[in-house]
Design an enzyme around this catalytic site. Structure first.
Site, PDB file in Angstrom:
ATOM      1  N   CYS A 135      50.245  43.998  70.974  1.00 10.59           N
ATOM      2  CA  CYS A 135      50.697  42.726  70.325  1.00 10.59           C
ATOM      3  C   CYS A 135      49.495  41.801  70.165  1.00 10.59           C
ATOM      4  CB  CYS A 135      51.763  42.236  71.095  1.00 10.59           C
ATOM      5  SG  CYS A 135      53.187  42.966  71.070  1.00 10.59           S
ATOM      6  N   HIS A 297      52.731  35.127  68.753  1.00  9.07           N
ATOM      7  CA  HIS A 297      52.800  36.362  68.116  1.00  9.07           C
ATOM      8  C   HIS A 297      54.731  36.632  68.113  1.00  9.07           C
ATOM      9  CE1 HIS A 297      53.987  40.779  68.527  1.00  9.07           C
ATOM     10  NE2 HIS A 297      54.261  40.521  69.732  1.00  9.07           N
ATOM     11  N   ASN A 327      59.637  42.158  65.425  1.00 12.41           N
ATOM     12  CA  ASN A 327      58.345  42.452  66.165  1.00 12.41           C
ATOM     13  C   ASN A 327      57.505  43.222  65.314  1.00 12.41           C
ATOM     14  OD1 ASN A 327      55.976  42.670  67.706  1.00 12.41           O
ATOM     15  ND2 ASN A 327      57.306  42.385  69.623  1.00 12.41           N
TER      16      ASN A 327
HETATM   17  N1  ACO Z   1      72.198  46.020  72.407  1.00 11.26           N
HETATM   18  C1  ACO Z   1      73.293  45.747  73.250  1.00 11.26           C
HETATM   19  N2  ACO Z   1      73.066  45.709  74.697  1.00 11.26           N
HETATM   20  C2  ACO Z   1      71.761  45.856  75.115  1.00 11.26           C
HETATM   21  C3  ACO Z   1      70.648  46.315  73.917  1.00 11.26           C
HETATM   22  C4  ACO Z   1      71.088  46.146  72.902  1.00 11.26           C
HETATM   23  N3  ACO Z   1      70.211  46.140  71.732  1.00 11.26           N
HETATM   24  N4  ACO Z   1      69.678  46.599  74.752  1.00 11.26           N
HETATM   25  C5  ACO Z   1      69.674  46.263  75.921  1.00 11.26           C
HETATM   26  N5  ACO Z   1      71.178  46.007  76.088  1.00 11.26           N
HETATM   27  C6  ACO Z   1      71.886  45.609  77.450  1.00 11.26           C
HETATM   28  C7  ACO Z   1      71.301  46.301  78.706  1.00 11.26           C
HETATM   29  O1  ACO Z   1      71.537  47.717  78.645  1.00 11.26           O
HETATM   30  C8  ACO Z   1      71.746  45.587  79.563  1.00 11.26           C
HETATM   31  O2  ACO Z   1      72.945  45.906  79.964  1.00 11.26           O
HETATM   32  P1  ACO Z   1      73.608  45.903  81.704  1.00 11.26           P
HETATM   33  O3  ACO Z   1      73.449  44.623  81.998  1.00 11.26           O
HETATM   34  O4  ACO Z   1      74.786  46.304  81.536  1.00 11.26           O
HETATM   35  O5  ACO Z   1      72.731  46.739  82.398  1.00 11.26           O
HETATM   36  C9  ACO Z   1      71.717  44.135  79.239  1.00 11.26           C
HETATM   37  O6  ACO Z   1      71.879  44.229  77.838  1.00 11.26           O
HETATM   38  C10 ACO Z   1      70.773  43.278  79.616  1.00 11.26           C
HETATM   39  O7  ACO Z   1      69.560  44.071  79.461  1.00 11.26           O
HETATM   40  P2  ACO Z   1      68.132  43.425  79.594  1.00 11.26           P
HETATM   41  O8  ACO Z   1      67.129  44.447  79.211  1.00 11.26           O
HETATM   42  O9  ACO Z   1      68.052  42.666  80.952  1.00 11.26           O
HETATM   43  O10 ACO Z   1      68.018  42.089  78.492  1.00 11.26           O
HETATM   44  P3  ACO Z   1      66.979  40.826  78.240  1.00 11.26           P
HETATM   45  O11 ACO Z   1      68.023  39.789  78.258  1.00 11.26           O
HETATM   46  O12 ACO Z   1      65.916  40.854  79.116  1.00 11.26           O
HETATM   47  O13 ACO Z   1      66.674  41.272  76.894  1.00 11.26           O
HETATM   48  C11 ACO Z   1      64.537  42.138  75.685  1.00 11.26           C
HETATM   49  C12 ACO Z   1      65.807  42.569  76.369  1.00 11.26           C
HETATM   50  C13 ACO Z   1      65.187  41.582  74.372  1.00 11.26           C
HETATM   51  C14 ACO Z   1      63.739  43.361  75.378  1.00 11.26           C
HETATM   52  C15 ACO Z   1      64.106  40.899  76.385  1.00 11.26           C
HETATM   53  O14 ACO Z   1      63.691  41.464  77.797  1.00 11.26           O
HETATM   54  C16 ACO Z   1      62.425  40.995  75.831  1.00 11.26           C
HETATM   55  O15 ACO Z   1      62.156  40.359  74.741  1.00 11.26           O
HETATM   56  N6  ACO Z   1      61.246  40.989  76.708  1.00 11.26           N
HETATM   57  C17 ACO Z   1      60.004  41.006  76.084  1.00 11.26           C
HETATM   58  C18 ACO Z   1      59.528  41.921  75.108  1.00 11.26           C
HETATM   59  C19 ACO Z   1      58.038  41.801  74.514  1.00 11.26           C
HETATM   60  O16 ACO Z   1      57.813  40.519  74.439  1.00 11.26           O
HETATM   61  N7  ACO Z   1      57.485  42.691  74.405  1.00 11.26           N
HETATM   62  C20 ACO Z   1      55.857  42.513  74.112  1.00 11.26           C
HETATM   63  C21 ACO Z   1      55.957  42.893  72.849  1.00 11.26           C
HETATM   64  S1  ACO Z   1      55.902  44.301  72.388  1.00 11.26           S
HETATM   65  C22 ACO Z   1      54.423  45.253  72.635  1.00 11.26           C
HETATM   66  O17 ACO Z   1      53.502  44.657  73.154  1.00 11.26           O
HETATM   67  C23 ACO Z   1      54.365  46.646  71.929  1.00 11.26           C
END
Ligand code: ACO
Length: 370
Positions: A135, A297, A327
């Site tokens: 990223c 980003h 993203n």
């Molecule tokens: N649809 C429906 N439900 C989902 C999905 C989906 N696509 N994905 C996960 N869930 C569920 C999970 O299973 C979990 O269910 P549970 O509570 O029953 O266990 C629930 O939703 C919550 O999951 P979390 O992972 O805790 O959700 P969060 O609110 O953290 O959102 C996300 C996930 C969007 C990935 C977030 O954590 C995020 O954006 N993190 C940062 C990502 C990032 O910046 N990455 C860096 C760049 S990428 C790179 O460098 C290559």
């Protein structure tokens, strides 16, 4: 107007620090390319158990673009963006004297995409460097280009960020926390020297913390031999030498897809984004209110909103387009920068801040006057 008034004192201060004959680096041309194929959140329902509501609420993403599976690659998209950037710079591909290509989804494991651009655009036998910083790859690439321009080594550098994520994500429910986030696209810049004291890159700031390397990673194929993790991240299936790079067992166990502990990335990102933006401002004697446009980003709209709130920035000081493209990793900053400029949101003399955080962890910022 306000931006210019603030910057003049800094410029005279800077000129004391930089040798008189050292030029600044300006962005001479910018271009972007996104594939025409729009994939909405609803479209993803046919692959996995998810919902438009969940994706929009957690990430701000409404749709993304997916490249044509067989006709488009990370490099072909990069070429399209580069053609526009080069034309807008008023030069020809043969004038480019160095290529820097940031991606985590290269056409080949090796060689890198830079040489494929050199071939596709019939450039001279120039240097081509691939940057693998995910990223923050584009800001790293920009920083490398800046050094080469400032030292006078090159006059026309092509800096590219491009990704074809759709090729290698887990589109089953198992991989939904990652696959709903990513999209495909490319952005490119041409860097040139400038003597204009009111234009160009003021500074770049690069960081890493490998202690968290496995939090967001694609382990396989790789040479890690399960060395870095207590648990096995690759099942080699009792493979012999020469068969360990990719085994049937690894594929059967879905070990060939990226892994991410999203909440941990999120918590780190909301600390490091403001920190690295403030680092760039402080290094130049500036403050958040001086920013004309911040291009974060595009990882997650909630991260960008948190950063905006923390730095007390107005809505018109931050440009986000994650709702349309998801993203696009190394491509997200040049795509957003290009789009913001095309929409007239960035004007000559504006102070622009670029900032990124991602896998590695690596994070980075760049401050420039447009
Ligand atoms: N649809 C429906 N439900 C989902 C999905 C989906 N696509 N994905 C996960 N869930 C569920 C999970 O299973 C979990 O269910 P549970 O509570 O029953 O266990 C629930 O939703 C919550 O999951 P979390 O992972 O805790 O959700 P969060 O609110 O953290 O959102 C996300 C996930 C969007 C990935 C977030 O954590 C995020 O954006 N993190 C940062 C990502 C990032 O910046 N990455 C860096 C760049 S990428 C790179 O460098 C290559």
């Amino acid at each position: 107007m306000q931006t210019k008034q603030v910057h003049f004192p800094y410029i005279s201060y800077l000129s004391l620090l930089i040798p008189i004959d050292m030029p600044r680096t300006k962005i001479a041309g910018i271009g972007m390319y996104v594939p025409p194929n729009v994939v909405t959140n609803h479209d993803l329902l046919k692959y996995m158990d998810t919902s438009d509501e969940w994706i929009q609420e957690r990430t701000g993403i409404k749709e993304r673009r997916f490249a044509d599976r067989t006709k488009e690659t990370t490099t072909t998209m990069a070429v399209e963006a580069s053609k526009i950037a080069i034309e807008r710079a008023g030069i020809a591909p043969q004038d480019i004297d160095f290529i820097i290509f940031a991606t985590l989804s290269p056409d080949y494991y090796f060689p890198g995409c830079g040489v494929l651009v050199q071939r596709a655009m019939q450039m001279k036998e120039i240097g081509a460097l691939d940057v693998r910083n995910q990223c923050s790859g584009f800001v790293y690439a920009l920083s490398v280009g800046d050094q080469f321009i400032k030292t006078g080594m090159y006059k026309n550098i092509l800096v590219i960020g491009s990704e074809k994520h759709s090729f290698g994500l887990d589109f089953s429910t198992r991989g939904r926390n990652i696959s709903v986030i990513f999209g495909d696209g490319a952005g490119a810049l041409v860097l040139q020297p400038t003597e204009n004291p009111n234009q160009g890159i003021l500074s770049t700031h690069l960081h890493s913390d490998g202690g968290n390397a496995e939090i967001l990673a694609m382990f396989n194929p790789g040479t890690h031999a399960n060395h870095w993790t207590p648990e096995s991240v690759a099942d080699f299936d009792h493979a012999e030498i020469g068969e360990m790079f990719m085994s049937h067992a690894m594929i059967d166990k879905a070990q060939n897809f990226p892994n991410m502990d999203g909440p941990t990335v999120f918590k780190k990102a909301v600390v490091k984004f403001p920190e690295v933006i403030m680092e760039s401002l402080t290094a130049n004697g500036l403050q958040p209110s001086d920013i004309g446009v911040l291009i974060p980003h595009q990882a997650n709209l909630r991260i960008a909103q948190f950063v905006q709130q923390k730095l007390k920035l107005r809505d018109d000081q931050v440009y986000n387009n994650i709702d349309k493209y998801g993203n696009t990793t190394a491509a997200s900053i040049p795509i957003a920068l290009c789009e913001a400029w095309q929409m007239g949101k960035i004007k000559e003399g504006d102070l622009v801040c670029l900032a990124a955080f991602g896998s590695g962890f690596t994070w980075a910022s760049a401050l420039l006057m447009w």
